[in-house]
Design a protein around this motif. Structure first.
Motif, PDB file in Angstrom:
ATOM      1  N   ASP A 167      -3.662  12.993  21.149  1.00 30.31           N
ATOM      2  CA  ASP A 167      -3.302  13.060  19.753  1.00 30.31           C
ATOM      3  C   ASP A 167      -2.965  11.573  19.029  1.00 30.31           C
ATOM      4  O   ASP A 167      -3.398  11.315  18.247  1.00 30.31           O
TER       5      ASP A 167
ATOM      6  N   ASN B 103      -1.632  27.839  15.288  1.00 35.13           N
ATOM      7  CA  ASN B 103      -2.385  27.445  16.394  1.00 35.13           C
ATOM      8  C   ASN B 103      -1.599  26.771  17.706  1.00 35.13           C
ATOM      9  O   ASN B 103      -2.372  25.978  18.344  1.00 35.13           O
TER      10      ASN B 103
ATOM     11  N   GLY C 265       0.976  21.783  28.361  1.00 39.59           N
ATOM     12  CA  GLY C 265       2.384  22.306  28.309  1.00 39.59           C
ATOM     13  C   GLY C 265       2.372  22.993  26.943  1.00 39.59           C
ATOM     14  O   GLY C 265       1.555  23.088  26.162  1.00 39.59           O
TER      15      GLY C 265
ATOM     16  N   PRO D  49       5.667  25.120  24.303  1.00 35.65           N
ATOM     17  CA  PRO D  49       7.041  25.202  24.285  1.00 35.65           C
ATOM     18  C   PRO D  49       7.596  26.663  24.449  1.00 35.65           C
ATOM     19  O   PRO D  49       7.098  27.507  24.533  1.00 35.65           O
TER      20      PRO D  49
HETATM   21  P1  ADP Z   1      -4.198  15.533  25.893  1.00 35.55           P
HETATM   22  O1  ADP Z   1      -4.624  15.936  24.352  1.00 35.55           O
HETATM   23  O2  ADP Z   1      -3.275  14.215  25.960  1.00 35.55           O
HETATM   24  O3  ADP Z   1      -5.118  15.677  27.127  1.00 35.55           O
HETATM   25  P2  ADP Z   1      -3.319  18.366  26.073  1.00 35.55           P
HETATM   26  O4  ADP Z   1      -4.388  18.859  26.841  1.00 35.55           O
HETATM   27  O5  ADP Z   1      -2.016  18.998  26.323  1.00 35.55           O
HETATM   28  O6  ADP Z   1      -3.186  16.879  26.348  1.00 35.55           O
HETATM   29  O7  ADP Z   1      -3.912  18.598  24.618  1.00 35.55           O
HETATM   30  C1  ADP Z   1      -4.992  18.853  24.170  1.00 35.55           C
HETATM   31  C2  ADP Z   1      -4.966  19.212  22.558  1.00 35.55           C
HETATM   32  O8  ADP Z   1      -4.349  20.495  22.455  1.00 35.55           O
HETATM   33  C3  ADP Z   1      -4.141  18.424  21.582  1.00 35.55           C
HETATM   34  O9  ADP Z   1      -4.813  18.137  20.740  1.00 35.55           O
HETATM   35  C4  ADP Z   1      -2.682  18.891  21.283  1.00 35.55           C
HETATM   36  O10 ADP Z   1      -2.262  18.771  20.357  1.00 35.55           O
HETATM   37  C5  ADP Z   1      -3.183  20.437  21.546  1.00 35.55           C
HETATM   38  N1  ADP Z   1      -2.172  21.110  22.202  1.00 35.55           N
HETATM   39  C6  ADP Z   1      -1.338  20.765  23.427  1.00 35.55           C
HETATM   40  N2  ADP Z   1      -0.518  21.756  23.657  1.00 35.55           N
HETATM   41  C7  ADP Z   1      -0.859  22.904  22.944  1.00 35.55           C
HETATM   42  C8  ADP Z   1      -0.328  24.122  22.596  1.00 35.55           C
HETATM   43  N3  ADP Z   1       0.738  24.590  23.539  1.00 35.55           N
HETATM   44  N4  ADP Z   1      -0.736  25.072  21.952  1.00 35.55           N
HETATM   45  C9  ADP Z   1      -1.795  24.547  21.059  1.00 35.55           C
HETATM   46  N5  ADP Z   1      -2.388  23.451  21.007  1.00 35.55           N
HETATM   47  C10 ADP Z   1      -1.919  22.488  21.952  1.00 35.55           C
END
Ligand code: ADP
Length: 151
Positions: free
Chosen positions: A67, A92, A116, A118
């Motif tokens: 992001d 979301n 990950g 929360p």
């Molecule tokens: P990266 O984007 O660095 O590969 P992630 O796979 O965790 O890391 O994130 C992918 C997308 O999903 C990002 O746009 C992020 O904002 C979103 N995201 C990450 N964690 C969550 C969550 N727990 N719930 C919803 N969306 C998430």
């Protein structure tokens, strides 16, 4: 001797692991935080996911490494853009609670393809962030399996 197979014993152990036994400290930023400061926080705190809260400290968003990378491309002034513009926002957001099974969280990480989520506490007015579970947390639990003595 219980007559249980090794497979059954391991499955039993995994199904006992709860989120609160393994959760880590959440790193939180405010909606008004700049992309620049969010990137700095990610490095300083050594995490890959930041949680975003509003002025009342309720969860409103989540920020991943990508992001912040996406927001940085072609952007001259990373101090000028606030994270609430680029974050993934409620409703979301995939969350978990402290009494959830770690195995259920692992399934969420796989199914939603995220790194990950929360750990939240429900209140009348919103969700409070009390912890963090990541792929690393799951890896730690996996290693823990081999540390425990067989009964
Ligand atoms: P990266 O984007 O660095 O590969 P992630 O796979 O965790 O890391 O994130 C992918 C997308 O999903 C990002 O746009 C992020 O904002 C979103 N995201 C990450 N964690 C969550 C969550 N727990 N719930 C919803 N969306 C998430």
């Amino acid at each position: 001797y219980t007559g249980k197979t090794g497979f059954e014993l391991i499955t039993e152990k995994i199904k006992k692991y709860k989120v609160h036994e393994f959760q880590q400290i959440p790193i939180i930023v405010k909606e008004s935080t700049s992309v620049y400061d969010a990137i700095s926080t990610m490095f300083l705190e050594d995490v890959g996911t930041l949680f975003v809260v509003n002025e009342n400290t309720y969860l409103t968003g989540i920020l991943s490494r990508k992001d912040l990378l996406r927001a940085s491309i072609g952007q001259k002034d990373l101090n000028a853009i606030a994270v609430h513009i680029i974050m993934t926002r409620m409703p979301n957001i995939t969350v978990c609670r402290k009494d959830d099974l770690l195995l259920d969280v692992a399934n969420k990480l796989i199914n939603k393809q995220i790194d990950g989520l929360p750990v939240v506490k429900d209140t009348e007015n919103g969700l409070l962030v009390i912890g963090r579970v990541t792929k690393t947390t799951i890896t730690r639990a996996f290693v823990e399996l081999t540390n425990e003595k067989a009964i």
